[in-house]
Design a protein around this motif. Sequence first.
Motif, PDB file in Angstrom:
ATOM      1  N   ARG A   1      13.919  19.609  -2.390  1.00 54.56           N
ATOM      2  CA  ARG A   1      15.018  19.480  -1.423  1.00 54.56           C
ATOM      3  C   ARG A   1      15.584  20.877  -1.190  1.00 54.56           C
ATOM      4  NH1 ARG A   1      18.306  15.064   0.000  1.00 54.56           N
ATOM      5  NH2 ARG A   1      17.373  13.898  -1.689  1.00 54.56           N
ATOM      6  N   HIS A   2      15.588  21.302   0.064  1.00 55.14           N
ATOM      7  CA  HIS A   2      16.099  22.622   0.444  1.00 55.14           C
ATOM      8  C   HIS A   2      17.387  22.498   1.234  1.00 55.14           C
ATOM      9  CE1 HIS A   2      12.766  25.206  -0.726  1.00 55.14           C
ATOM     10  NE2 HIS A   2      11.950  24.243  -0.338  1.00 55.14           N
ATOM     11  N   GLY A   3      18.151  23.573   1.231  1.00 59.72           N
ATOM     12  CA  GLY A   3      19.325  23.672   2.096  1.00 59.72           C
ATOM     13  C   GLY A   3      20.407  22.680   1.747  1.00 59.72           C
ATOM     14  N   THR A   4      21.308  22.494   2.697  1.00 61.28           N
ATOM     15  CA  THR A   4      22.469  21.634   2.454  1.00 61.28           C
ATOM     16  C   THR A   4      22.233  20.189   2.874  1.00 61.28           C
ATOM     17  OG1 THR A   4      23.342  22.203   4.613  1.00 61.28           O
ATOM     18  CG2 THR A   4      24.092  23.533   2.741  1.00 61.28           C
ATOM     19  N   GLY A   5      21.171  19.961   3.632  1.00 61.65           N
ATOM     20  CA  GLY A   5      20.931  18.609   4.142  1.00 61.65           C
ATOM     21  C   GLY A   5      19.978  17.848   3.282  1.00 61.65           C
ATOM     22  N   GLY A   6      19.260  16.945   3.915  1.00 65.29           N
ATOM     23  CA  GLY A   6      18.314  16.105   3.208  1.00 65.29           C
ATOM     24  C   GLY A   6      16.990  16.809   3.020  1.00 65.29           C
ATOM     25  N   VAL A   7      15.977  16.029   2.961  1.00 64.68           N
ATOM     26  CA  VAL A   7      14.626  16.543   2.754  1.00 64.68           C
ATOM     27  C   VAL A   7      14.151  17.156   4.055  1.00 64.68           C
ATOM     28  CG1 VAL A   7      12.302  15.858   2.078  1.00 64.68           C
ATOM     29  CG2 VAL A   7      14.268  14.701   1.113  1.00 64.68           C
ATOM     30  N   ASN A   8      13.309  18.163   3.949  1.00 67.32           N
ATOM     31  CA  ASN A   8      12.756  18.783   5.153  1.00 67.32           C
ATOM     32  C   ASN A   8      12.127  17.754   6.064  1.00 67.32           C
ATOM     33  OD1 ASN A   8      13.534  21.272   4.280  1.00 67.32           O
ATOM     34  ND2 ASN A   8      11.508  21.916   3.627  1.00 67.32           N
TER      35      ASN A   8
ATOM     36  N   GLN B   1       0.804  -1.214   0.000  1.00 72.78           N
ATOM     37  CA  GLN B   1       0.000   0.000   0.000  1.00 72.78           C
ATOM     38  C   GLN B   1       0.844   1.274   0.000  1.00 72.78           C
ATOM     39  OE1 GLN B   1      -0.469  -2.471   2.472  1.00 72.78           O
ATOM     40  NE2 GLN B   1      -2.007  -3.473   1.214  1.00 72.78           N
ATOM     41  N   SER B   2       2.156   1.160   0.038  1.00 74.33           N
ATOM     42  CA  SER B   2       3.016   2.343   0.136  1.00 74.33           C
ATOM     43  C   SER B   2       2.952   3.214  -1.101  1.00 74.33           C
ATOM     44  CB  SER B   2       4.478   1.925   0.346  1.00 74.33           C
ATOM     45  OG  SER B   2       4.658   1.329   1.602  1.00 74.33           O
ATOM     46  N   ASP B   3       3.058   4.522  -0.856  1.00 76.07           N
ATOM     47  CA  ASP B   3       3.255   5.441  -1.969  1.00 76.07           C
ATOM     48  C   ASP B   3       4.761   5.557  -2.192  1.00 76.07           C
ATOM     49  OD1 ASP B   3       4.157   6.956   0.173  1.00 76.07           O
ATOM     50  OD2 ASP B   3       2.885   8.671  -0.242  1.00 76.07           O
ATOM     51  N   LEU B   4       5.153   6.318  -3.192  1.00 77.42           N
ATOM     52  CA  LEU B   4       6.571   6.566  -3.442  1.00 77.42           C
ATOM     53  C   LEU B   4       6.831   8.043  -3.212  1.00 77.42           C
ATOM     54  CD1 LEU B   4       7.252   4.402  -6.630  1.00 77.42           C
ATOM     55  CD2 LEU B   4       7.644   3.827  -4.238  1.00 77.42           C
ATOM     56  N   ASP B   5       7.840   8.342  -2.395  1.00 78.60           N
ATOM     57  CA  ASP B   5       8.199   9.711  -2.062  1.00 78.60           C
ATOM     58  C   ASP B   5       9.509  10.069  -2.750  1.00 78.60           C
ATOM     59  OD1 ASP B   5       6.022   9.979  -0.193  1.00 78.60           O
ATOM     60  OD2 ASP B   5       7.169   8.727   1.181  1.00 78.60           O
ATOM     61  N   PHE B   6       9.548  11.281  -3.307  1.00 78.55           N
ATOM     62  CA  PHE B   6      10.731  11.747  -4.025  1.00 78.55           C
ATOM     63  C   PHE B   6      11.129  13.132  -3.556  1.00 78.55           C
ATOM     64  CE2 PHE B   6       8.623   8.752  -6.769  1.00 78.55           C
ATOM     65  CZ  PHE B   6       9.659   8.002  -7.312  1.00 78.55           C
ATOM     66  N   ALA B   7      12.429  13.373  -3.492  1.00 76.77           N
ATOM     67  CA  ALA B   7      12.960  14.707  -3.240  1.00 76.77           C
ATOM     68  C   ALA B   7      13.533  15.213  -4.563  1.00 76.77           C
ATOM     69  CB  ALA B   7      14.049  14.673  -2.177  1.00 76.77           C
ATOM     70  N   VAL B   8      13.119  16.396  -4.970  1.00 74.81           N
ATOM     71  CA  VAL B   8      13.591  16.989  -6.224  1.00 74.81           C
ATOM     72  C   VAL B   8      14.692  17.984  -5.894  1.00 74.81           C
ATOM     73  CG1 VAL B   8      12.928  18.378  -8.226  1.00 74.81           C
ATOM     74  CG2 VAL B   8      11.331  16.686  -7.289  1.00 74.81           C
ATOM     75  N   SER B   9      15.816  17.867  -6.594  1.00 71.24           N
ATOM     76  CA  SER B   9      16.936  18.791  -6.389  1.00 71.24           C
ATOM     77  C   SER B   9      17.495  19.217  -7.732  1.00 71.24           C
ATOM     78  CB  SER B   9      18.025  18.127  -5.534  1.00 71.24           C
ATOM     79  OG  SER B   9      18.508  16.970  -6.173  1.00 71.24           O
ATOM     80  N   ARG B  10      18.353  20.203  -7.687  1.00 70.61           N
ATOM     81  CA  ARG B  10      19.036  20.679  -8.904  1.00 70.61           C
ATOM     82  C   ARG B  10      20.277  19.832  -9.136  1.00 70.61           C
ATOM     83  NH1 ARG B  10      18.155  26.856  -9.506  1.00 70.61           N
ATOM     84  NH2 ARG B  10      16.841  27.312  -7.741  1.00 70.61           N
ATOM     85  N   THR B  11      20.686  19.739 -10.398  1.00 69.34           N
ATOM     86  CA  THR B  11      21.893  18.981 -10.707  1.00 69.34           C
ATOM     87  C   THR B  11      23.120  19.873 -10.752  1.00 69.34           C
ATOM     88  OG1 THR B  11      21.489  19.204 -13.070  1.00 69.34           O
ATOM     89  CG2 THR B  11      20.651  17.209 -12.003  1.00 69.34           C
ATOM     90  N   VAL B  12      22.981  21.162 -10.421  1.00 70.29           N
ATOM     91  CA  VAL B  12      24.130  22.080 -10.394  1.00 70.29           C
ATOM     92  C   VAL B  12      24.720  22.107  -8.998  1.00 70.29           C
ATOM     93  CG1 VAL B  12      23.281  23.519 -12.268  1.00 70.29           C
ATOM     94  CG2 VAL B  12      22.653  24.070  -9.933  1.00 70.29           C
ATOM     95  N   ALA B  13      25.829  22.824  -8.860  1.00 73.40           N
ATOM     96  CA  ALA B  13      26.523  22.907  -7.574  1.00 73.40           C
ATOM     97  C   ALA B  13      25.553  23.208  -6.438  1.00 73.40           C
ATOM     98  CB  ALA B  13      27.600  23.980  -7.641  1.00 73.40           C
ATOM     99  N   GLY B  14      25.697  22.471  -5.371  1.00 72.78           N
ATOM    100  CA  GLY B  14      24.832  22.664  -4.212  1.00 72.78           C
ATOM    101  C   GLY B  14      23.609  21.783  -4.275  1.00 72.78           C
ATOM    102  N   GLY B  15      22.960  21.720  -5.424  1.00 70.46           N
ATOM    103  CA  GLY B  15      21.831  20.834  -5.625  1.00 70.46           C
ATOM    104  C   GLY B  15      20.544  21.234  -4.943  1.00 70.46           C
ATOM    105  N   SER B  16      20.590  22.208  -4.057  1.00 67.50           N
ATOM    106  CA  SER B  16      19.380  22.556  -3.320  1.00 67.50           C
ATOM    107  C   SER B  16      18.752  23.822  -3.891  1.00 67.50           C
ATOM    108  CB  SER B  16      19.696  22.761  -1.838  1.00 67.50           C
ATOM    109  OG  SER B  16      20.568  23.853  -1.677  1.00 67.50           O
TER     110      SER B  16
END
Length: 152
Positions: free
Chosen positions: A140-147, A68-83
């Motif tokens: 995806r925000h900031g330098t870490g993972g997903v909020n 029954q699980s959904d799929l969760d995704f974090a979207v980031s940029r592919t440039v430096a920093g990625g966030s």
Amino acid sequence: MEHFGDLTEELLLAVERLALGKGRLEVMESVVRDVEQLVMGPALKVTPQAQLKATLVGSAACGLATRQSDLDFAVSRTVAGGSFEGGRDEELKVLTSLAARCGERGLFDKAEVIPMRSKAPSILKCVHRRSGIQCDLVIRHGTGGVNAGIAK
């Protein structure tokens, strides 16, 4: 647990397939590829300087998904920093653009951006057309993972 090379990996994969069923794993892998295709297409007008990528997070990424699980995704940029550093406005623009793409590409239905007023990120909810699996995309925000609150 002591690892014995390929045998341990094969046994773990077999247990995972028994729990979910091989067909379900293949379907989930297909959904992941379609989400990647959705976000990795031509650059969005709101982020013309960067391509995007989607990373599977949550229960499926940890191997804890159920039928029954959904799929969760974090979207980031592919440039430096990625966030993304643009805050709520940029987050909503990117998710709204991706929601429009859902309909254009014919891979997903019921695309809806749910803006959040708290610190939780806004979410793009959509349903994979062929499998019926619910997908949630966040920025995806900031330098870490997903909020906080997204990774299950």
